[in-house]
Design a protein around this motif. Sequence first.
Motif, mmCIF file in Angstrom:
data_model
loop_
_atom_site.group_PDB
_atom_site.id
_atom_site.type_symbol
_atom_site.label_atom_id
_atom_site.label_comp_id
_atom_site.label_asym_id
_atom_site.label_seq_id
_atom_site.Cartn_x
_atom_site.Cartn_y
_atom_site.Cartn_z
ATOM 1 N N ALA A 105 0.893 -1.328 0.024
ATOM 2 C CA ALA A 105 -0.003 -0.114 0.064
ATOM 3 C C ALA A 105 0.921 1.203 -0.025
ATOM 4 O O ALA A 105 1.930 1.396 0.667
ATOM 5 N N LEU A 106 0.437 2.054 -0.729
ATOM 6 C CA LEU A 106 1.162 3.510 -0.683
ATOM 7 C C LEU A 106 0.665 4.206 0.629
ATOM 8 O O LEU A 106 -0.342 3.854 1.339
ATOM 9 N N ARG A 107 1.744 4.673 1.217
ATOM 10 C CA ARG A 107 1.612 5.325 2.922
ATOM 11 C C ARG A 107 1.792 6.907 2.414
ATOM 12 O O ARG A 107 2.678 7.438 2.184
ATOM 13 N N GLU A 119 -12.851 13.311 -3.152
ATOM 14 C CA GLU A 119 -12.509 12.105 -4.035
ATOM 15 C C GLU A 119 -11.244 12.514 -5.049
ATOM 16 O O GLU A 119 -10.462 11.770 -5.203
ATOM 17 N N ALA A 120 -11.461 13.814 -5.410
ATOM 18 C CA ALA A 120 -10.489 14.446 -6.655
ATOM 19 C C ALA A 120 -9.102 14.610 -6.103
ATOM 20 O O ALA A 120 -8.164 14.041 -6.465
ATOM 21 N N ILE A 121 -9.318 15.147 -4.681
ATOM 22 C CA ILE A 121 -7.988 15.451 -3.910
ATOM 23 C C ILE A 121 -7.004 14.154 -3.620
ATOM 24 O O ILE A 121 -5.897 13.799 -3.778
ATOM 25 N N ALA A 122 -7.871 12.949 -3.247
ATOM 26 C CA ALA A 122 -7.288 11.838 -2.853
ATOM 27 C C ALA A 122 -6.526 11.244 -4.076
ATOM 28 O O ALA A 122 -5.673 10.510 -4.015
ATOM 29 N N ARG A 123 -7.435 11.387 -5.266
ATOM 30 C CA ARG A 123 -6.918 10.411 -6.497
ATOM 31 C C ARG A 123 -5.785 11.528 -6.653
ATOM 32 O O ARG A 123 -4.779 10.630 -7.391
ATOM 33 N N VAL A 133 -1.896 9.525 -7.358
ATOM 34 C CA VAL A 133 -1.089 9.539 -8.706
ATOM 35 C C VAL A 133 0.390 10.107 -8.360
ATOM 36 O O VAL A 133 1.349 9.908 -8.712
ATOM 37 N N CYS A 134 0.460 11.290 -7.387
ATOM 38 C CA CYS A 134 1.491 11.899 -7.200
ATOM 39 C C CYS A 134 2.427 10.974 -6.480
ATOM 40 O O CYS A 134 3.867 10.895 -6.590
#
Length: 365
Positions: free
Chosen positions: A9-11, A332-336, A340-341
């Motif tokens: 998982a990304l952390r 949701e847009a902020i989380a996505r 990506v980053c």
Amino acid sequence: MSAPPYATALRLALVWRGDPHAPEQPTRHQTRLQPLMAALAALGVAVEPVAYFDEAAAAARERLLGCDGAMVWVNPLAEGQDRSRLDPMLREVAAAGVWVSAHPDVILAMGTKEVLVRTRDLGWGADTHLYESFEALARECPARLAAGQARVLKRNRGNDGQDVWKVEMAPNTAVVTVQAAASDAVEQLPLGAFLARCRTLFEAGGRVVDQAFQPRVGEGMIRCYLSGDAVVGFGEQFPRLPLGAAMPALGMASAKTMHPATEPRFGRLRRAMEEDWLPRMLGLLGLAPKDLPAVWDADFLLGPRDAAGSDTYVLCEINVSSVLPFPDMAVEAIARSAVVCMAKARAVREADAAGLSRYTREQGS
């Protein structure tokens, strides 16, 4: 939302300033960031809350180095504290390959009042000037006030209306009426006394920005929220003082009315921001879309109506350091964007590690 296909998982560290005397005491950030935490979890991200203390900067650094990314909510000025210890630590973490939002260098480029001067010709600007020293302020500001238009003086790096004043000089006098944005309190005093008060703002390389007062401030402020280079919502904020009050409005009440990015009333503003102002701002500031934070905002006052009777917009500041609250519909847009980053940052680190490993093997053969 679905979880991305990562081996592990990304952390993501969510960082805010805590109280060193009560490190376990909950802060408003836990509550306000719960929707974002839930959206990140739905994308398979492991979220690590980090309450930051200057006294334990080294410990925070180690925790951030164990993450793929860090989103930071720390104001430039709060309760006598600044970011002089935090920012070098974040730069070090970012240099190690951790995605940091917002990076301290990006904050300096676009999140200080000086951006109003550097971008004043984009179409969102007004009559705006920069004083780089107290001597420049003392030399140039009196003539601007004597011209008869009220000015708004702003500390280059600050928040919550601290050290922001509307200043107006009575005709044929050296007396000014000063209104504080933080409280709307008004006082009259000699111009020289007010300017002397501003001397401390230039300490440690500080600067002051001077912007023409916008008469339509009493109609409120529009906050344009963005994630990266996409508008993700709007907020409306209205003055503490009602329209038509004996004392004209300057500061805004803390309450905000949130709207989705598709709000029809702000369609022209959204198009101008995404298609015109933002791309040109990036060019002026030497930034790329990848440098933009996962959440930031631009605050606009209504400017003079154009020849067709439509509203124009005047930028009064860009907020990058600690954008809270933001619209729930933007979560949701902020989380996505964060995912990506972080994924890009992890890919770069893994590629670098693989290259180093290959080089080590070749050197040993």
